[in-house]
Design an enzyme around this catalytic site. Structure first.
Site, PDB file in Angstrom:
ATOM      1  N   LYS A 185       6.095  80.739  13.928  1.00 18.10           N
ATOM      2  CA  LYS A 185       4.937  80.837  12.735  1.00 18.10           C
ATOM      3  C   LYS A 185       3.786  81.588  13.427  1.00 18.10           C
ATOM      4  O   LYS A 185       3.633  80.777  14.482  1.00 18.10           O
ATOM      5  CB  LYS A 185       4.719  79.534  11.942  1.00 18.10           C
ATOM      6  CG  LYS A 185       3.403  79.875  11.087  1.00 18.10           C
ATOM      7  CD  LYS A 185       3.405  78.359  10.026  1.00 18.10           C
ATOM      8  CE  LYS A 185       2.417  78.546   9.168  1.00 18.10           C
ATOM      9  NZ  LYS A 185       1.148  78.317   9.562  1.00 18.10           N
TER      10      LYS A 185
ATOM     11  N   TYR B 133       3.827  71.187  15.689  1.00 15.93           N
ATOM     12  CA  TYR B 133       2.809  71.277  16.946  1.00 15.93           C
ATOM     13  C   TYR B 133       3.379  70.935  18.121  1.00 15.93           C
ATOM     14  O   TYR B 133       3.506  69.586  18.067  1.00 15.93           O
ATOM     15  CB  TYR B 133       1.776  70.570  16.197  1.00 15.93           C
ATOM     16  CG  TYR B 133       0.769  71.451  15.237  1.00 15.93           C
ATOM     17  CD1 TYR B 133       0.572  72.848  15.394  1.00 15.93           C
ATOM     18  CD2 TYR B 133       0.226  71.097  14.178  1.00 15.93           C
ATOM     19  CE1 TYR B 133      -0.189  73.614  14.585  1.00 15.93           C
ATOM     20  CE2 TYR B 133      -0.614  71.561  13.197  1.00 15.93           C
ATOM     21  CZ  TYR B 133      -0.598  73.176  13.463  1.00 15.93           C
ATOM     22  OH  TYR B 133      -1.521  73.741  12.503  1.00 15.93           O
TER      23      TYR B 133
ATOM     24  N   HIS C  99      -2.411  82.318  10.209  1.00 14.86           N
ATOM     25  CA  HIS C  99      -2.940  80.917   9.627  1.00 14.86           C
ATOM     26  C   HIS C  99      -3.794  80.869   8.596  1.00 14.86           C
ATOM     27  O   HIS C  99      -4.952  80.058   8.593  1.00 14.86           O
ATOM     28  CB  HIS C  99      -3.464  80.325  11.041  1.00 14.86           C
ATOM     29  CG  HIS C  99      -3.280  78.764  11.138  1.00 14.86           C
ATOM     30  ND1 HIS C  99      -2.365  78.157  11.938  1.00 14.86           N
ATOM     31  CD2 HIS C  99      -3.923  77.557  10.582  1.00 14.86           C
ATOM     32  CE1 HIS C  99      -2.369  76.839  11.919  1.00 14.86           C
ATOM     33  NE2 HIS C  99      -3.170  76.328  11.011  1.00 14.86           N
TER      34      HIS C  99
ATOM     35  N   THR D 157       4.758  76.487  15.266  1.00 12.76           N
ATOM     36  CA  THR D 157       3.629  77.017  14.941  1.00 12.76           C
ATOM     37  C   THR D 157       2.993  77.384  16.310  1.00 12.76           C
ATOM     38  O   THR D 157       2.643  76.441  17.135  1.00 12.76           O
ATOM     39  CB  THR D 157       2.654  76.381  14.225  1.00 12.76           C
ATOM     40  OG1 THR D 157       3.191  76.199  12.820  1.00 12.76           O
ATOM     41  CG2 THR D 157       1.338  77.235  13.818  1.00 12.76           C
TER      42      THR D 157
ATOM     43  N   SER E 168       3.791  69.488   7.790  1.00 17.02           N
ATOM     44  CA  SER E 168       3.234  69.537   9.147  1.00 17.02           C
ATOM     45  C   SER E 168       3.595  68.278   9.915  1.00 17.02           C
ATOM     46  O   SER E 168       3.515  67.099   9.666  1.00 17.02           O
ATOM     47  CB  SER E 168       1.769  69.813   8.664  1.00 17.02           C
ATOM     48  OG  SER E 168       1.202  69.725  10.068  1.00 17.02           O
TER      49      SER E 168
HETATM   50  C1  FMN Z   1      -6.337  72.962   5.325  1.00 16.24           C
HETATM   51  C2  FMN Z   1      -5.244  73.531   5.982  1.00 16.24           C
HETATM   52  C3  FMN Z   1      -4.303  73.049   6.917  1.00 16.24           C
HETATM   53  C4  FMN Z   1      -3.392  73.754   7.497  1.00 16.24           C
HETATM   54  N1  FMN Z   1      -2.343  72.888   8.619  1.00 16.24           N
HETATM   55  C5  FMN Z   1      -1.551  73.515   9.196  1.00 16.24           C
HETATM   56  C6  FMN Z   1      -0.594  72.785  10.003  1.00 16.24           C
HETATM   57  O1  FMN Z   1      -0.776  71.467  10.047  1.00 16.24           O
HETATM   58  N2  FMN Z   1       0.278  73.675  10.323  1.00 16.24           N
HETATM   59  C7  FMN Z   1       0.611  74.639  10.342  1.00 16.24           C
HETATM   60  O2  FMN Z   1       1.671  75.496  10.746  1.00 16.24           O
HETATM   61  N3  FMN Z   1      -0.164  75.728   9.464  1.00 16.24           N
HETATM   62  C8  FMN Z   1      -1.361  74.927   9.064  1.00 16.24           C
HETATM   63  N4  FMN Z   1      -2.250  75.586   8.028  1.00 16.24           N
HETATM   64  C9  FMN Z   1      -1.908  77.124   7.830  1.00 16.24           C
HETATM   65  C10 FMN Z   1      -0.670  77.352   6.583  1.00 16.24           C
HETATM   66  O3  FMN Z   1       0.668  77.006   6.912  1.00 16.24           O
HETATM   67  C11 FMN Z   1      -0.853  78.768   6.085  1.00 16.24           C
HETATM   68  O4  FMN Z   1      -0.463  79.453   7.378  1.00 16.24           O
HETATM   69  C12 FMN Z   1      -1.993  79.233   5.492  1.00 16.24           C
HETATM   70  O5  FMN Z   1      -2.711  78.319   4.954  1.00 16.24           O
HETATM   71  C13 FMN Z   1      -1.675  80.518   4.612  1.00 16.24           C
HETATM   72  O6  FMN Z   1      -2.651  80.985   3.999  1.00 16.24           O
HETATM   73  P1  FMN Z   1      -3.147  80.668   2.680  1.00 16.24           P
HETATM   74  O7  FMN Z   1      -3.962  79.602   2.841  1.00 16.24           O
HETATM   75  O8  FMN Z   1      -4.205  81.860   2.242  1.00 16.24           O
HETATM   76  O9  FMN Z   1      -1.989  80.516   1.665  1.00 16.24           O
HETATM   77  C14 FMN Z   1      -3.103  75.055   7.348  1.00 16.24           C
HETATM   78  C15 FMN Z   1      -3.945  75.805   6.434  1.00 16.24           C
HETATM   79  C16 FMN Z   1      -4.639  74.837   5.623  1.00 16.24           C
HETATM   80  C17 FMN Z   1      -5.597  75.759   4.651  1.00 16.24           C
END
Ligand code: FMN
Length: 387
Positions: free
Chosen positions: A260, A152, A284, A178, A128
């Site tokens: 994404k 981002y 997300h 994203t 990320s």
């Molecule tokens: C704590 C947390 C932080 C996240 N940070 C980002 C991020 O920095 N960039 C991003 O594209 N998605 C981020 N996501 C989304 C994840 O990439 C992903 O889409 C999502 O966690 C998938 O669902 P799941 O947690 O049910 O596997 C984050 C998700 C969580 C849980």
């Protein structure tokens, strides 16, 4: 690509003869509860939480229950192979680590531990922009490991270009942009604790170490972290972006680009028209639009429309091998996992992440074999029935 099967199950049962049981749950659904007493309440809520009422996060899981696997018998699953190549990455089994920001809140080793665990299992990591370790240090920890970079897209174009140049120089091969985080969603579990890691200086390390970002500061971040964080907030997202802006990304990145956060056929079509290489069907993890469609419900229509032109990936709600099988059968080339490995990290550092990766892989391989499939290309809509 001939890959030996994961033998984690055998290891666990054999260790049991010596009285040893796994430190972390082997049902990845249980990680969230198991982590509750082991992470700070703020970190736990930040990782587990969703937008608004949590409706979409719940629905992501429910959507999997609406599809049932129909196992087939006597199909020779003696020597299966589930390896594949996706956008140049070699996957032993078709999953990757989703970008998760601010992992330093879960464990002091944060992204470095994740990079080491991922590399040792041959699983690509998507790093990320909001990592709590600068991308160059994560790349060092990853070594020969496969790594993709998630952008981002900042409001300041010089910072965006600088991030991409740094990622390229550090050996990240695929760019994931994203789109669903134009703004930070209303997240009651974080709001109730008035907790956002970035304001506390965690998850801003790529910015603080960036020359283009530093040029926006009157004083170095070391002298005035508060002002640097405010500057970060000012430039974090650009809600004015449109499809036309994607040409900027193409001009600054010569490898594959994946969008994404796609949830509609119309946007998937536009991604193909814009010359993108792939998309991630994702909401997300239910963290952005409360009430948004479950990612799995969006997948079949999108895969049918653009699967021949784009690499279709999927995330949001994957917690086990059967979830993976269902998403692949509905048209995903590979899936990503988020929360499970973040909780694994929080509970056991690199070993905790390795536990999650090995458990998911072994569960997937067993589910595939027990369902009668010796290779990924045998999967399709005929593998499932609607409950
Ligand atoms: C704590 C947390 C932080 C996240 N940070 C980002 C991020 O920095 N960039 C991003 O594209 N998605 C981020 N996501 C989304 C994840 O990439 C992903 O889409 C999502 O966690 C998938 O669902 P799941 O947690 O049910 O596997 C984050 C998700 C969580 C849980």
């Amino acid at each position: 690509m001939d890959q030996p099967l994961e033998a984690y199950q055998d290891e666990i049962y054999l260790a049991g003869l010596g009285g040893v049981t796994p430190d972390l749950p082997t049902d990845l659904n249980e990680l969230e509860w198991a982590a509750a007493g082991r992470l700070t309440p703020q970190a736990h809520a930040y990782i587990a939480g969703g937008a608004g009422s949590g409706d979409t996060a719940r629905e992501n899981r429910e959507a999997f229950r609406r599809w049932r696997i129909v196992p087939r018998m006597l199909t020779d699953v003696g020597a299966p192979c589930y390896a594949s190549t996706v956008l140049g990455a070699e996957l032993p089994v078709p999953f990757l680590l989703a970008p998760v920001g601010a992992l330093g809140i879960a464990h002091p080793d944060g992204e470095v531990a994740v990079a080491r665990a991922a590399a040792s299992c041959g699983v690509p990591m998507v790093l990320s922009t909001a990592s709590s370790t600068p991308m160059e240090q994560v790349a060092d920890a990853s070594g020969d490991g496969q790594r993709w970079y998630q952008l981002y897209w900042p409001r300041d174009r010089a910072v965006a270009a600088s991030f991409l140049a740094r990622a390229k120089a550090a050996g990240f091969t695929v760019l994931v942009i994203t789109l669903d985080t134009r703004l930070l969603a209303w997240r009651p579990r974080d709001l109730d604790q008035a907790y956002l890691p970035f304001l506390r200086g965690i998850g801003v390390q790529n910015y603080l170490t960036d020359p283009a970002f530093q040029a926006l500061l009157a004083e170095p971040a070391s002298a005035d972290l508060g002002e640097a964080v405010l500057q970060y907030i000012r430039i974090f997202g650009d809600p004015s972006l449109t499809w036309a802006d994607l040409s900027f990304a193409r001009d600054h990145w010569d490898g594959p680009i994946v969008l994404k956060g796609i949830l509609s056929v119309a946007d998937a079509e536009r991604a193909a028209e814009a010359g993108m290489d792939g998309i991630i069907v994702s909401n997300h993890g239910g963290r952005q639009v409360d009430g948004a469609v479950a990612a799995l419900d969006a997948l079949p229509g999108i895969a049918a429309a653009v699967g021949g032109r784009l690499t279709v990936l999927f995330d949001s709600g994957i917690r086990g091998g059967s979830d993976m099988l269902k998403a692949l059968a509905l048209g995903a080339r590979a899936v990503l996992i988020g929360r499970p490995y973040a909780f694994g990290l929080g509970m056991g550092g690199a070993d905790g992440v390795r536990h999650v990766l090995r458990a998911l892989r072994n569960d997937f391989e067993l589910t595939m074999r027990l369902s009668g499939y010796a290779s990924l290309d045998e999967l399709g809509p005929q593998s499932l029935v609607r409950a």
